[in-house]
Scaffold this active site. Structure first.
Site, PDB file in Angstrom:
ATOM      1  N   ASN A   1      40.731 -57.853  -9.984  1.00 36.13           N
ATOM      2  CA  ASN A   1      40.912 -56.437  -9.647  1.00 36.13           C
ATOM      3  C   ASN A   1      41.260 -56.262  -8.166  1.00 36.13           C
ATOM      4  O   ASN A   1      40.558 -56.768  -7.296  1.00 36.13           O
ATOM      5  CB  ASN A   1      39.620 -55.657  -9.924  1.00 36.13           C
ATOM      6  CG  ASN A   1      39.157 -55.773 -11.354  1.00 36.13           C
ATOM      7  OD1 ASN A   1      39.160 -56.851 -11.935  1.00 36.13           O
ATOM      8  ND2 ASN A   1      38.748 -54.663 -11.935  1.00 36.13           N
TER       9      ASN A   1
ATOM     10  N   TRP B   1      31.015 -43.745 -15.360  1.00 36.76           N
ATOM     11  CA  TRP B   1      31.106 -44.332 -16.702  1.00 36.76           C
ATOM     12  C   TRP B   1      30.209 -45.544 -16.842  1.00 36.76           C
ATOM     13  O   TRP B   1      30.079 -46.366 -15.929  1.00 36.76           O
ATOM     14  CB  TRP B   1      32.549 -44.741 -16.985  1.00 36.76           C
ATOM     15  CG  TRP B   1      33.408 -43.623 -17.508  1.00 36.76           C
ATOM     16  CD1 TRP B   1      33.266 -42.297 -17.245  1.00 36.76           C
ATOM     17  CD2 TRP B   1      34.539 -43.736 -18.363  1.00 36.76           C
ATOM     18  NE1 TRP B   1      34.241 -41.578 -17.883  1.00 36.76           N
ATOM     19  CE2 TRP B   1      35.034 -42.437 -18.581  1.00 36.76           C
ATOM     20  CE3 TRP B   1      35.181 -44.812 -18.963  1.00 36.76           C
ATOM     21  CZ2 TRP B   1      36.144 -42.189 -19.377  1.00 36.76           C
ATOM     22  CZ3 TRP B   1      36.285 -44.576 -19.763  1.00 36.76           C
ATOM     23  CH2 TRP B   1      36.765 -43.263 -19.969  1.00 36.76           C
TER      24      TRP B   1
ATOM     25  N   ARG C   1      32.021 -56.996 -11.485  1.00 38.57           N
ATOM     26  CA  ARG C   1      33.446 -57.221 -11.225  1.00 38.57           C
ATOM     27  C   ARG C   1      33.607 -58.014  -9.931  1.00 38.57           C
ATOM     28  O   ARG C   1      32.731 -58.032  -9.064  1.00 38.57           O
ATOM     29  CB  ARG C   1      34.197 -55.887 -11.086  1.00 38.57           C
ATOM     30  CG  ARG C   1      34.280 -55.062 -12.365  1.00 38.57           C
ATOM     31  CD  ARG C   1      35.173 -55.726 -13.408  1.00 38.57           C
ATOM     32  NE  ARG C   1      35.255 -54.928 -14.627  1.00 38.57           N
ATOM     33  CZ  ARG C   1      34.454 -55.074 -15.672  1.00 38.57           C
ATOM     34  NH1 ARG C   1      33.477 -55.971 -15.632  1.00 38.57           N
ATOM     35  NH2 ARG C   1      34.629 -54.334 -16.751  1.00 38.57           N
TER      36      ARG C   1
ATOM     37  N   TYR D   1      47.008 -54.587 -22.991  1.00 37.06           N
ATOM     38  CA  TYR D   1      47.599 -54.951 -21.697  1.00 37.06           C
ATOM     39  C   TYR D   1      47.432 -56.446 -21.422  1.00 37.06           C
ATOM     40  O   TYR D   1      48.375 -57.144 -21.052  1.00 37.06           O
ATOM     41  CB  TYR D   1      46.928 -54.134 -20.592  1.00 37.06           C
ATOM     42  CG  TYR D   1      47.305 -54.559 -19.197  1.00 37.06           C
ATOM     43  CD1 TYR D   1      48.535 -54.215 -18.657  1.00 37.06           C
ATOM     44  CD2 TYR D   1      46.425 -55.308 -18.414  1.00 37.06           C
ATOM     45  CE1 TYR D   1      48.886 -54.609 -17.369  1.00 37.06           C
ATOM     46  CE2 TYR D   1      46.759 -55.703 -17.133  1.00 37.06           C
ATOM     47  CZ  TYR D   1      47.991 -55.347 -16.613  1.00 37.06           C
ATOM     48  OH  TYR D   1      48.339 -55.741 -15.346  1.00 37.06           O
TER      49      TYR D   1
ATOM     50  N   HIS E   1      41.722 -47.192 -11.280  1.00 33.10           N
ATOM     51  CA  HIS E   1      40.667 -48.152 -11.560  1.00 33.10           C
ATOM     52  C   HIS E   1      39.367 -47.704 -10.895  1.00 33.10           C
ATOM     53  O   HIS E   1      39.305 -46.652 -10.256  1.00 33.10           O
ATOM     54  CB  HIS E   1      41.077 -49.546 -11.076  1.00 33.10           C
ATOM     55  CG  HIS E   1      42.137 -50.168 -11.927  1.00 33.10           C
ATOM     56  ND1 HIS E   1      43.476 -50.102 -11.611  1.00 33.10           N
ATOM     57  CD2 HIS E   1      42.064 -50.854 -13.094  1.00 33.10           C
ATOM     58  CE1 HIS E   1      44.183 -50.729 -12.547  1.00 33.10           C
ATOM     59  NE2 HIS E   1      43.342 -51.195 -13.455  1.00 33.10           N
TER      60      HIS E   1
ATOM     61  N   ASP F   1      31.432 -49.973 -20.746  1.00 31.40           N
ATOM     62  CA  ASP F   1      31.339 -50.759 -19.517  1.00 31.40           C
ATOM     63  C   ASP F   1      32.587 -51.607 -19.296  1.00 31.40           C
ATOM     64  O   ASP F   1      32.857 -52.053 -18.189  1.00 31.40           O
ATOM     65  CB  ASP F   1      30.140 -51.714 -19.580  1.00 31.40           C
ATOM     66  CG  ASP F   1      28.843 -51.038 -19.164  1.00 31.40           C
ATOM     67  OD1 ASP F   1      28.897 -50.121 -18.335  1.00 31.40           O
ATOM     68  OD2 ASP F   1      27.790 -51.439 -19.675  1.00 31.40           O
TER      69      ASP F   1
END
Length: 677
Positions: free
Chosen positions: A532, A569, A576, A503, A546, A636
């Site tokens: 993000n 996860w 972030r 992507y 997301h 991660d």
């Protein structure tokens, strides 16, 4: 020039999507009345014919290209080819047909080393970076040993930064390599590029984590003392064919030191059960103590030398020593100090020193002293290769020295090796500062030098750091590990994080196309790099969402089902940056009006948060009071992500206005209401 958008015909691809709907809303609030949103069911933007038809049907003057195939880590892992092809074809065809059609402006959105000889702290000692291999474990910023996943090598021509820090050998690094710094105000960790370091900054070197410390019964206090004496004064002769006739000797070379000789004989008898043979050295004051025993010689050869031949330059402390408790480490250091240490007070400055020709040993000494609460200084001795000594031309090997300075540290060291118990020294301000988990090391000087040759970097699992010449650095060769905050000029510093690479590369091709078209055709296109996004109307699909919508959904589903835990996860250590979608829409519109360059621009909030802290905040705001289970088998993604957002404010006046907690609250409240419909 500024573009007054009110009377322009504006086409927004992806205008019915998450970000697109907010951009449409901003445009309408500005008074733009000719805004067109092509629907995907009518115009497949991966199809050339459909793109041509769209331009013909709407006749736009400005195109804001937001359409994209998007998803979280899981979706990117499962469908990398789809994410690459769809995003690449949409971008290329939208811009090319826009150029042919003669539009005025195209707005596109994207996504977001060391030279040979640098010593990496591994186990049991330091290894030159070029000799590190995948699978080896290296010491990292949190004091744990982690596995090297990859080693990178590239040819480099340019400036290297030369960094001199207290107690450490001079370190060379490429300008963009990030170093770990610590704030003196709150002891918080942050990162700076090598070319941004300055005298007075404090670098970080860690102590071992408690997870790594462990006792080993085979290392008794007496054996540890013998280890120190042997490494200082011992040697091995071994002729081992595995057959009859093999010979092995362990020997020690002493001066006129009866007490030390007796101690060595006693320890060898006590531990190995063998008697020694003492010989006076001809023409000298010294003695040699020999132990003729093949098994014992094999043991010392295998455990006290890094490689064959069994020379002093290859000596090391045996693997496992570093992990031992303090009492045993002091026994080891006591043996080494009595054999090869010295105390001096020249020029009214007291010092304790150790000298060795083994570079690996010198790093082990420094690490052990660190663990004992003593910060030492490593110095490379500069000797001529050959020199006249007592009228003879003698070859000289490179030597290293480890120094302990400061009265508090020296008194502590001398008393502890005598067996006294007392509090560890606190550290003196000018040379270093002590923390619970390591030492802060001040930079004395930063300069540069020209370099041409190979440079190396490592990818390290979990916390993505390692120690270079004893100092914590990030493995940033690729954008996956880019210096933080991420600057626009670092966009091409390497390959993207693997799960996002198809992507990310497809979107980055829009930047290449934009710059090429501006150069050849004078085509006015701009390229924005939003971080993000989150907010009301986000994608909450289980497969493609997301991290923020995924965590919000998990919390509410757990509340519905009465579950007391949810699985997340990764490790939670990745960080972030998040931008409220309404703020991003404002940035897109401002850039469409005021920005006219193909140089990329970051769009973000400039605030970084760990996934672990994010999960805690979402559980708090959603009302979920259960436990979080971290699934370490899942990736991660990129270790850290935070943008340098100064360019957006400078170029077109954008600055995010929505606080992160407030934006999260709005998102959660919206989702709570939507679920009830």
């Amino acid at each position: 020039m500024d573009y007054h958008l009110i009377n322009k015909r504006i086409l927004v691809s992806g205008g019915s999507g998450f970000l697109g709907s907010y951009v449409i809303d901003r445009l309408k609030k500005k008074g733009c009345s000719q805004v067109f949103v092509p629907r995907s069911k009518d115009y497949n933007l991966t199809d050339l014919g459909a793109v041509k038809k769209m331009y013909k049907d709407f006749s736009p003057e400005i195109v804001i290209h937001l359409a994209a195939k998007v998803g979280g880590i899981g979706a990117n892992r499962n469908s990398p080819a789809v994410f690459f092809y769809d995003n690449l074809m949409m971008g290329i065809q939208m811009m090319e047909q826009g150029r042919q059609f003669g539009i005025e402006k195209f707005v596109a959105l994207g996504t977001i080393c060391f030279p040979k000889g640098t010593k990496i702290i591994s186990n049991p000692s330091a290894v030159s970076i070029e000799d590190i291999e995948p699978g080896q474990k290296v010491l990292t910023a949190d004091g744990t040993f982690q596995k090297v996943l990859k080693k990178f090598k590239r040819h480099y021509k340019g400036r290297l930064m030369k960094i001199r820090a207290s107690g450490m050998p001079e370190l060379l690094a490429t300008p963009n390599h990030p170093f770990s710094l610590v704030s003196l105000e709150n002891n918080s960790l942050f990162w700076k590029r090598a070319d941004e370091l300055k005298p007075g900054d404090y670098l970080f070197t860690p102590l071992l984590s408690k997870k790594e410390k462990k006792d080993d019964e085979k290392f008794s206090k007496e054996f540890c003392e013998l280890i120190g004496i042997f490494v200082a004064e011992g040697g091995v002769y071994l002729r081992d064919t595995g057959k009859r006739g093999s010979r092995g000797v362990v020997y020690f070379s002493f001066g006129d030191e009866k007490e030390l000789i007796d101690r060595a004989r006693f320890l060898m008898k006590r531990i190995f059960g063998i008697e020694g043979h003492l010989v006076k050295m001809k023409g000298q004051k010294g003695y040699q103590l020999f132990f003729y025993h093949l098994f014992t010689a094999r043991f010392f050869a295998q455990n006290f030398y890094d490689v064959h031949p069994y020379h002093s330059s290859n000596k090391i402390f045996p693997e496992g020593c570093l992990y031992l408790p303090e009492e045993k480490l002091f026994s080891l250091i006591k043996g080494y100090f009595i054999g090869d240490g010295c105390f001096s007070d020249a020029c009214e400055r007291e010092k304790i020193g150790f000298t060795t020709v083994s570079e690996k040993l010198v790093w082990q000494l420094k690490l052990i002293l660190n663990e004992l609460g003593i910060y030492s200084h490593v110095q490379k001795r500069k000797y001529k290769k050959h020199d006249l000594i007592q009228g003879r031309l003698v070859s000289q090997k490179q030597a290293w020295a480890v120094w302990i300075t400061g009265k508090e540290q020296i008194n502590y060291f001398l008393k502890r090796i005598r067996g006294e118990k007392l509090e560890k020294p606190k550290g003196f301000r000018g040379r270093f500062k002590k923390l619970k988990n390591g030492y802060l090391v001040p930079i004395f000087n930063v300069s540069g030098e020209d370099y041409k040759g190979d440079v190396f970097n490592l990818e390290v699992e979990k916390n993505h750091t390692y120690l270079a010449n004893g100092l914590v650095v990030h493995n940033c060769c690729y954008p996956k590990f880019t210096p933080v905050p991420f600057k626009e000029e670092d966009l091409w510093s390497g390959y993207p994080e693997e799960t996002n690479a198809p992507y990310g590369l497809a979107k980055k091709m829009l930047l290449v196309q934009s710059q090429a078209y501006r150069k050849q055709y004078g085509f006015n296109s701009i390229f924005l790099l939003p971080v993000n996004l989150y907010g009301e109307g986000d994608n909450f699909d289980v497969e493609t969402s997301h991290v923020i919508p995924a965590l919000i959904r998990k919390c509410f589903e757990a509340l519905d089902e009465g579950r007391e835990e949810i699985t997340v996860w990764g490790t939670g250590n990745a960080t972030r940056e998040f931008l409220y979608v309404g703020d991003c829409a404002e940035a897109v519109v401002l850039a469409a009006e005021r920005y006219n360059s193909s140089s990329p621009v970051n769009i973000g909030a400039g605030v970084e948060i760990s996934i672990k802290d994010l999960a805690g905040l979402i559980t708090e705001l959603s009302g979920f009071k259960g436990r979080l289970i971290w699934d370490n088998s899942k990736p991660d993604g990129q270790p850290r992500r935070c943008l340098d957002i100064s360019k957006a404010e400078k170029e077109f006046g954008f600055k995010a206005r929505t606080g992160f907690k407030e934006g999260l609250r709005r998102t959660i409240d919206w989702y709570r209401k939507e679920r009830k419909k």
